[in-house]
Scaffold this motif. Structure first.
Motif, short mmCIF file in Angstrom:
data_model
loop_
_atom_site.label_atom_id
_atom_site.label_comp_id
_atom_site.label_asym_id
_atom_site.label_seq_id
_atom_site.Cartn_x
_atom_site.Cartn_y
_atom_site.Cartn_z
N LYS A 14 0.83 -1.20 0.00
CA LYS A 14 0.00 0.00 0.00
C LYS A 14 0.87 1.26 0.00
CE LYS A 14 -3.69 2.26 2.55
NZ LYS A 14 -4.58 2.20 3.69
N LEU A 15 1.93 1.28 0.80
CA LEU A 15 2.82 2.43 0.85
C LEU A 15 3.53 2.66 -0.48
CD1 LEU A 15 4.46 1.97 4.37
CD2 LEU A 15 2.92 3.81 3.66
N ASN A 17 2.41 2.45 -3.32
CA ASN A 17 1.55 3.21 -4.24
C ASN A 17 1.84 4.71 -4.19
OD1 ASN A 17 0.05 1.16 -5.45
ND2 ASN A 17 -1.33 1.05 -3.70
N GLU A 18 2.50 5.17 -3.13
CA GLU A 18 2.81 6.59 -2.98
C GLU A 18 4.10 6.98 -3.72
OE1 GLU A 18 2.75 7.71 1.14
OE2 GLU A 18 0.97 6.49 1.51
N PHE A 19 4.80 6.02 -4.29
CA PHE A 19 6.09 6.28 -4.93
C PHE A 19 6.08 5.87 -6.40
CE2 PHE A 19 6.88 5.47 -0.45
CZ PHE A 19 7.66 6.55 -0.10
N GLY A 38 9.41 11.56 -4.43
CA GLY A 38 8.59 10.36 -4.27
C GLY A 38 9.00 9.26 -5.23
N SER A 62 11.93 6.66 4.02
CA SER A 62 10.95 7.73 3.92
C SER A 62 10.09 7.78 5.18
CB SER A 62 10.07 7.53 2.69
OG SER A 62 9.09 8.53 2.62
N TYR A 63 9.57 6.63 5.59
CA TYR A 63 8.69 6.56 6.75
C TYR A 63 9.37 7.09 8.01
CZ TYR A 63 5.65 4.62 10.33
OH TYR A 63 4.83 4.46 11.41
#
Length: 71
Positions: A14-15, A17-19, A38, A62-63
């Motif tokens: 899921k994360l 998908n942000e990159f 990103g 990143s997190y």
């Protein structure tokens, strides 16, 4: 992303998908992230199991906001 979910890592899938995920053939690069853009860049020559680990590693940078701590 599907493989990350199938391997038991749905949160990372899921994360991701942000990159934007890009590939490189540069032999001097395994992987890196450009957080401000990103973008994750991964070496095309890595095996699937290696790519999965490297992507999770880069997402964690990143997190955990490592780029801000480096500045």
């Amino acid at each position: 992303m599907r493989n990350l979910s199938e391997q038991g890592y749905p949160t990372y899938a899921k994360l991701l998908n942000e990159f934007d995920l890009n590939l490189t053939e540069n032999p001097n690069v395994i992987a890196f992230m450009e957080p401000a853009k990103g973008r994750i860049v991964v070496n095309r020559g890595l095996e699937e199991s290696q790519v999965s680990v490297v992507i999770r590693h880069e997402i964690l940078h990143s997190y955990l906001k490592h780029e801000k701590r480096l500045l």
